[in-house]
Design an enzyme around this catalytic site. Sequence first.
Site, PDB file in Angstrom:
ATOM      1  CG  HIS A 106      52.505  41.782  48.064  1.00 11.28           C
ATOM      2  ND1 HIS A 106      52.811  40.635  48.762  1.00 11.28           N
ATOM      3  CD2 HIS A 106      52.358  42.746  49.005  1.00 11.28           C
ATOM      4  CE1 HIS A 106      52.849  40.904  50.070  1.00 11.28           C
ATOM      5  NE2 HIS A 106      52.568  42.185  50.234  1.00 11.28           N
ATOM      6  CG  HIS A 130      56.499  45.089  51.042  1.00 14.72           C
ATOM      7  ND1 HIS A 130      56.454  45.609  52.323  1.00 14.72           N
ATOM      8  CD2 HIS A 130      55.528  44.151  50.986  1.00 14.72           C
ATOM      9  CE1 HIS A 130      55.508  45.007  53.014  1.00 14.72           C
ATOM     10  NE2 HIS A 130      54.914  44.118  52.220  1.00 14.72           N
TER      11      HIS A 130
HETATM   12  P1  AMP Z   1      52.773  42.523  53.889  1.00 17.07           P
HETATM   13  O1  AMP Z   1      51.742  41.671  54.578  1.00 17.07           O
HETATM   14  O2  AMP Z   1      52.210  43.329  52.745  1.00 17.07           O
HETATM   15  O3  AMP Z   1      53.555  43.358  54.866  1.00 17.07           O
HETATM   16  O4  AMP Z   1      53.765  41.511  53.201  1.00 17.07           O
HETATM   17  C1  AMP Z   1      54.913  41.035  53.808  1.00 17.07           C
HETATM   18  C2  AMP Z   1      55.323  39.833  53.008  1.00 17.07           C
HETATM   19  O5  AMP Z   1      56.674  39.541  53.312  1.00 17.07           O
HETATM   20  C3  AMP Z   1      54.509  38.576  53.278  1.00 17.07           C
HETATM   21  O6  AMP Z   1      53.892  38.143  52.082  1.00 17.07           O
HETATM   22  C4  AMP Z   1      55.564  37.585  53.788  1.00 17.07           C
HETATM   23  O7  AMP Z   1      55.320  36.282  53.340  1.00 17.07           O
HETATM   24  C5  AMP Z   1      56.854  38.159  53.200  1.00 17.07           C
HETATM   25  N1  AMP Z   1      58.072  37.844  53.914  1.00 17.07           N
HETATM   26  C6  AMP Z   1      58.304  37.982  55.250  1.00 17.07           C
HETATM   27  N2  AMP Z   1      59.574  37.622  55.516  1.00 17.07           N
HETATM   28  C7  AMP Z   1      60.155  37.267  54.348  1.00 17.07           C
HETATM   29  C8  AMP Z   1      61.452  36.814  53.964  1.00 17.07           C
HETATM   30  N3  AMP Z   1      62.431  36.633  54.871  1.00 17.07           N
HETATM   31  N4  AMP Z   1      61.693  36.541  52.657  1.00 17.07           N
HETATM   32  C9  AMP Z   1      60.718  36.710  51.744  1.00 17.07           C
HETATM   33  N5  AMP Z   1      59.465  37.134  52.032  1.00 17.07           N
HETATM   34  C10 AMP Z   1      59.188  37.421  53.313  1.00 17.07           C
END
Ligand code: AMP
Length: 141
Positions: free
Chosen positions: A100, A98
């Site tokens: 950001h 993913h």
């Molecule tokens: P990363 O640290 O790059 O793996 O980012 C994962 C992101 O996913 C974090 O910013 C979390 O806040 C976000 N996240 C986790 N679960 C959910 C969810 N159910 N809906 C939306 N965002 C999420």
Amino acid sequence: MASIFTRIVNGEIPAAKLYEDAQTLAFLDVSPASHGHTLVICKQELPTLLDLPPDLLFAVARTVQLVARAITAALQPDGLNILQNNGAASGQTVAHYHVHIIPRWKGDHALNHWKPGTITPDELRDLATTISARMGVEDAA
Ligand code: AMP
């Protein structure tokens, strides 16, 4: 076990969706670093950048641009950070590729983690040489 993002793709858990096509999905981050912080995911569950075939990388990049334009039109930030973590050591908490999109406003201090003065010009040059020598390598292992 399916990742939390696959469960969103499958409609098993809710998300504030912004955009969807055959290969990608964009939705708001539940713990935003800034107003409008968005995630763009590859629907296929692949862990990191290193695992994606070029067509999926392109599909995600295209969606990032489309959604970034919509965020800019809707929220009128002063700028945007595009950020992407690979592996737990980098801060990746969801092992499903993913990107950001983090809208930024002047003076918001939303992401202040760069470290000026920690590398010399010679070290920069050497590092650039080391990395560019590996350009074109298909498999990083
Ligand atoms: P990363 O640290 O790059 O793996 O980012 C994962 C992101 O996913 C974090 O910013 C979390 O806040 C976000 N996240 C986790 N679960 C959910 C969810 N159910 N809906 C939306 N965002 C999420």
